[in-house]
Every structure is written in structure tokens, then in C-alpha cells.
Design a protein around this motif. Sequence first.
Motif, mmCIF file in Angstrom:
data_model
loop_
_atom_site.group_PDB
_atom_site.id
_atom_site.type_symbol
_atom_site.label_atom_id
_atom_site.label_comp_id
_atom_site.label_asym_id
_atom_site.label_seq_id
_atom_site.Cartn_x
_atom_site.Cartn_y
_atom_site.Cartn_z
ATOM 1 N N MET A 1 -5.690 37.875 -39.315
ATOM 2 C CA MET A 1 -4.648 38.703 -39.899
ATOM 3 C C MET A 1 -4.620 38.448 -41.409
ATOM 4 S SD MET A 1 -3.430 40.275 -37.269
ATOM 5 C CE MET A 1 -1.927 41.008 -37.773
ATOM 6 N N PRO A 2 -4.446 39.498 -42.165
ATOM 7 C CA PRO A 2 -4.374 39.336 -43.617
ATOM 8 C C PRO A 2 -3.156 38.510 -44.034
ATOM 9 C CG PRO A 2 -4.690 41.630 -43.008
ATOM 10 C CD PRO A 2 -4.401 40.877 -41.752
ATOM 11 N N LYS A 3 -3.338 37.713 -45.061
ATOM 12 C CA LYS A 3 -2.254 36.875 -45.572
ATOM 13 C C LYS A 3 -1.249 37.731 -46.348
ATOM 14 C CE LYS A 3 -1.413 32.759 -48.249
ATOM 15 N NZ LYS A 3 -1.952 31.711 -49.088
ATOM 16 N N ASP A 4 0.018 37.337 -46.267
ATOM 17 C CA ASP A 4 1.113 37.965 -47.022
ATOM 18 C C ASP A 4 1.374 39.421 -46.641
ATOM 19 O OD1 ASP A 4 1.571 35.603 -48.450
ATOM 20 O OD2 ASP A 4 0.017 36.117 -49.894
ATOM 21 N N GLU B 1 5.473 43.944 -38.764
ATOM 22 C CA GLU B 1 6.405 44.704 -37.939
ATOM 23 C C GLU B 1 5.693 45.757 -37.090
ATOM 24 O OE1 GLU B 1 10.873 46.447 -38.235
ATOM 25 O OE2 GLU B 1 10.108 44.941 -39.586
ATOM 26 N N ASP B 2 4.584 46.279 -37.569
ATOM 27 C CA ASP B 2 3.823 47.264 -36.784
ATOM 28 C C ASP B 2 3.346 46.688 -35.457
ATOM 29 O OD1 ASP B 2 4.176 49.226 -38.665
ATOM 30 O OD2 ASP B 2 2.234 48.900 -39.627
ATOM 31 N N LEU B 3 3.158 45.372 -35.392
ATOM 32 C CA LEU B 3 2.722 44.752 -34.142
ATOM 33 C C LEU B 3 3.784 44.849 -33.056
ATOM 34 C CD1 LEU B 3 0.968 41.536 -35.469
ATOM 35 C CD2 LEU B 3 -0.094 43.618 -34.619
ATOM 36 N N LEU B 4 5.043 45.015 -33.440
ATOM 37 C CA LEU B 4 6.128 45.084 -32.463
ATOM 38 C C LEU B 4 6.026 46.310 -31.569
ATOM 39 C CD1 LEU B 4 9.090 44.003 -34.748
ATOM 40 C CD2 LEU B 4 7.928 42.620 -33.018
ATOM 41 N N THR B 5 5.394 47.360 -32.044
ATOM 42 C CA THR B 5 5.280 48.591 -31.258
ATOM 43 C C THR B 5 3.906 48.759 -30.621
ATOM 44 O OG1 THR B 5 4.623 49.854 -33.212
ATOM 45 C CG2 THR B 5 6.986 49.776 -32.698
ATOM 46 N N LEU B 6 3.036 47.799 -30.829
ATOM 47 C CA LEU B 6 1.662 47.915 -30.349
ATOM 48 C C LEU B 6 1.584 48.077 -28.832
ATOM 49 C CD1 LEU B 6 -1.290 47.899 -31.203
ATOM 50 C CD2 LEU B 6 -1.267 45.428 -30.877
ATOM 51 N N ALA B 7 2.284 47.249 -28.083
ATOM 52 C CA ALA B 7 2.229 47.329 -26.619
ATOM 53 C C ALA B 7 2.788 48.660 -26.121
ATOM 54 C CB ALA B 7 2.995 46.169 -25.998
ATOM 55 N N THR B 8 3.880 49.103 -26.719
ATOM 56 C CA THR B 8 4.478 50.376 -26.325
ATOM 57 C C THR B 8 3.505 51.526 -26.541
ATOM 58 O OG1 THR B 8 6.671 49.564 -26.891
ATOM 59 C CG2 THR B 8 6.407 51.945 -26.757
ATOM 60 N N GLU B 9 2.911 51.565 -27.708
ATOM 61 C CA GLU B 9 1.976 52.643 -28.026
ATOM 62 C C GLU B 9 0.761 52.615 -27.110
ATOM 63 O OE1 GLU B 9 1.159 52.272 -32.187
ATOM 64 O OE2 GLU B 9 3.252 52.571 -32.727
ATOM 65 N N ALA B 10 0.238 51.425 -26.822
ATOM 66 C CA ALA B 10 -0.931 51.316 -25.950
ATOM 67 C C ALA B 10 -0.593 51.785 -24.535
ATOM 68 C CB ALA B 10 -1.421 49.876 -25.919
#
Length: 44
Positions: free
Chosen positions: A1-4, A8-17
Motif C-alpha cells: 500500500m502506498p505510504k501517506d 477509506e476506499d477499502l471500506l467499500t471493497l467487500a460490498t462492491e465485490a
Amino acid sequence: MPKDNEFEDLLTLATEAFEEKTNEAWDYVPSKDYETFSNERGWS
């Protein structure tokens, strides 16, 4: 994962998948809200 970066986009990843794979709405509400720190054991 990129630093800094904000992740928050990861919070919706499971839902979208799930919705993309099943063509059904994700109908789940967790018992703990990540923004309220209501999971006291998880933050200790």
C-alpha cells in the motif's frame, strides 16, 4: 500500500465485490461502527 494515503476506499471493497459478483445488494450492517470506536476491545 502506498505510504501517506487514506484508505477509506477499502471500506467499500467487500460490498462492491459482492454486488458485482452476485448482482444483489449487500444487505449487511455491522454491529460495530468503525468511526465511533465502539469496539472497545479492538482498540485496546
